[in-house]
Design an enzyme around this catalytic site. Structure first.
Site, short mmCIF file in Angstrom:
data_model
loop_
_atom_site.label_atom_id
_atom_site.label_comp_id
_atom_site.label_asym_id
_atom_site.label_seq_id
_atom_site.Cartn_x
_atom_site.Cartn_y
_atom_site.Cartn_z
N GLY A 1 87.33 18.92 101.49
CA GLY A 1 88.15 17.75 101.80
C GLY A 1 87.54 16.71 102.69
N TYR B 1 94.35 6.81 91.14
CA TYR B 1 94.69 6.78 92.57
C TYR B 1 94.60 5.38 93.16
CZ TYR B 1 92.59 11.56 92.20
OH TYR B 1 92.22 12.82 91.85
N GLY C 1 83.24 19.31 98.14
CA GLY C 1 82.92 18.78 96.82
C GLY C 1 82.44 17.34 96.97
N ARG C 2 83.42 16.47 97.20
CA ARG C 2 83.15 15.04 97.31
C ARG C 2 82.04 14.70 98.30
NH1 ARG C 2 87.24 11.44 96.21
NH2 ARG C 2 88.70 13.15 96.55
N ARG D 1 89.32 7.35 88.51
CA ARG D 1 89.86 7.27 89.88
C ARG D 1 90.58 5.96 90.19
NH1 ARG D 1 87.33 7.50 94.04
NH2 ARG D 1 88.72 8.86 95.19
N CYS E 1 92.76 0.16 75.60
CA CYS E 1 94.02 -0.53 75.36
C CYS E 1 95.12 0.02 76.26
CB CYS E 1 94.39 -0.40 73.89
SG CYS E 1 93.09 -1.12 72.88
C1 PLP Z 1 89.45 20.05 95.28
C2 PLP Z 1 89.29 21.20 96.18
C3 PLP Z 1 88.20 21.25 97.05
C4 PLP Z 1 87.20 20.13 97.20
O1 PLP Z 1 87.72 18.99 97.78
P1 PLP Z 1 86.72 17.80 98.18
O2 PLP Z 1 87.62 16.78 98.72
O3 PLP Z 1 86.04 17.35 96.94
O4 PLP Z 1 85.77 18.32 99.20
C5 PLP Z 1 88.05 22.38 97.82
N1 PLP Z 1 88.92 23.42 97.74
C6 PLP Z 1 89.98 23.40 96.90
C7 PLP Z 1 90.88 24.57 96.86
C8 PLP Z 1 90.20 22.29 96.10
O5 PLP Z 1 91.25 22.27 95.28
#
Ligand code: PLP
Length: 420
Positions: free
Chosen positions: A239, A316, A275-276, A312, A343
């Site tokens: 996150g 969002y 992730g991000r 995205r 479209c």
């Molecule tokens: C999506 C998700 C992540 C990764 O979130 P990022 O914002 O991309 O770091 C980690 N853990 C869980 C359980 C997720 O659903």
């Protein structure tokens, strides 16, 4: 920090001009920087090097096999959310003992596949799922390792669609129910409770919500400990945010500094699921201007990439910077909507954006597109999915080729009864 930069007037990825890639492989295309990817992984890994930890890359953000392999070689594990992601993780050579499986709707088949693969653990999101895992493991004569995902009811102060740790969210088990659930889990013969998991949302730009969520998780671990339940793993989720425009998210080092004192109050191995923050700024989407169009009260720049390639903005209202691949200092600045050929009125990459005047044929770079970019892409409007290209130093490496029209209809057939 990333490796997309101007040399003179021209945008490069590492040592390669973006224009050269577009000429060779066409547009739209995703381009990833190998160097950025590695640096971002190490930023996380090194920030936590003082304590036992596993970085389980959240592969829903980017699940390209080569991206996964590169991270696996640096020691990364994976946070998966489906059987398909497990398949990819294993194909890429990610070690099963660094794979954790999250998600509210794991099917029996997915649970069986994960148990056969001997993954590290399931992050369990409901009592029903816990029963299901117990049943499947029992039928296989195994004990399944699980962590319970708690919902700490913390507002991560991010977009509602990417908030996951509030009471009203579908994720996790409420903090008030958690103790009861751990007790229930402890009684199931084919379940071994090994961890506590908490992930409160995505694109967090402050450390406070992490700290608050962690305090709740640690309080729970201490209560469990007092009741004789030893928790080996504490999963702090992912996150951490990135800079899309002017956000100033904490560096992994700052996150680590803020939570180290808390982590030291428990003797757990730490799992994290970024992730991000690893891939987001390691990738861009390159698109070509097709037309300029003056509407009644709007100017549109119509490009060849669309919401099916990068969802995205539509999903969002996410902001992605859009930069010219060739700077043109003298040009006029307009306020425009950058839209794709799909479209749908919701098909846009940017709205009311001030941009230098562009001409048909100009290349634009949609920045920060490495996470939740290609993985969310679809074939809507029967558009073939675009290639993914890795740049490593001077090298251009295609790591997923552009789909063909044949790819679009693969798996479909017209049955005999309709043959004439
Ligand atoms: C999506 C998700 C992540 C990764 O979130 P990022 O914002 O991309 O770091 C980690 N853990 C869980 C359980 C997720 O659903």
């Amino acid at each position: 920090m990333h490796d997309f930069h101007y040399q003179g007037e021209e945008l490069f990825c590492e040592e390669v001009p973006i224009r050269q890639i577009a000429e060779q492989l066409g547009t739209p295309c995703y381009i990833y920087s190998h160097r950025t990817l590695i640096r971002h992984f190490h930023a996380f890994d090194q920030a936590f090097q003082a304590i036992p930890h596993i970085v389980a890359f959240a592969m829903k953000s980017n699940s390209n096999l080569t991206v996964l392999r590169i991270l696996a070689r640096e020691g990364s594990g994976a946070d998966i959310v489906s059987g398909g992601e497990l398949f990819r993780a294993l194909q890429a050579g990610i070690s099963p003992n660094k794979i954790v499986f999250a998600g509210v709707g794991k099917s029996k088949e997915e649970i069986r596949y994960a148990l056969e693969s001997d993954i590290l653990m399931f992050n369990v999101e409901s009592p029903g799922e816990l029963q299901q895992i117990n049943t499947v493991a029992g039928a296989m004569g195994l004990r399944a390792r699980v962590a319970l995902r708690i919902n700490p009811d913390i507002d991560p102060q991010t977009h509602p669609y990417i908030s996951t740790g509030l009471k009203k969210s579908k994720f996790g088990i409420g903090a008030d129910q958690a103790l009861g659930e751990f007790a229930a889990a402890g009684k199931l013969p084919h379940i071994e409770v090994v961890g506590v998991h908490s992930h409160i949302g995505s694109q967090l730009t402050q450390v406070t919500p992490f700290v608050d969520a962690l305090k709740k998780a640690i309080a729970l671990i201490q209560t469990l400990q007092a009741n004789g339940v030893h928790i080996q793993y504490l999963n702090i989720g992912g996150g951490l945010g990135i800079t899309y425009s002017d956000e100033t998210p904490p560096h992994p080092k700052e996150l680590a500094a803020a939570i180290f004192p808390l982590l030291q109050t428990v003797s757990c191995q730490i799992i994290m699921e970024p992730g991000r923050s690893i891939v987001g700024n390691a990738g861009i989407l390159v698109t070509k201007v097709l037309y300029n169009k003056d509407g009644a009260n709007k100017r549109f720049v119509i490009v060849d990439a669309a919401m099916n390639d990068l969802l995205r903005p539509s999903l969002y209202e996410a902001h992605h910077d859009i930069q010219p691949v060739m700077k043109n200092e003298s040009s006029v600045v307009n306020t425009v909507d950058v839209v794709g050929p799909i479209c749908e009125s919701g098909d846009f990459l940017a709205k009311d954006r001030k941009m230098p005047q562009s001409q048909p044929g100009d290349l634009l770079a949609v920045m920060s597109a490495g996470a939740y970019g290609f993985t969310m892409s679809s074939n809507y409007n029967s558009r073939p999915r675009v290639p993914e290209v890795l740049v490593k130093g001077k090298d251009i490496i295609v790591i997923r080729k552009r789909e063909s029209y044949e790819d679009l209809v693969r798996g479909e057939s017209i049955p005999e009864v309709f043959s004439n």
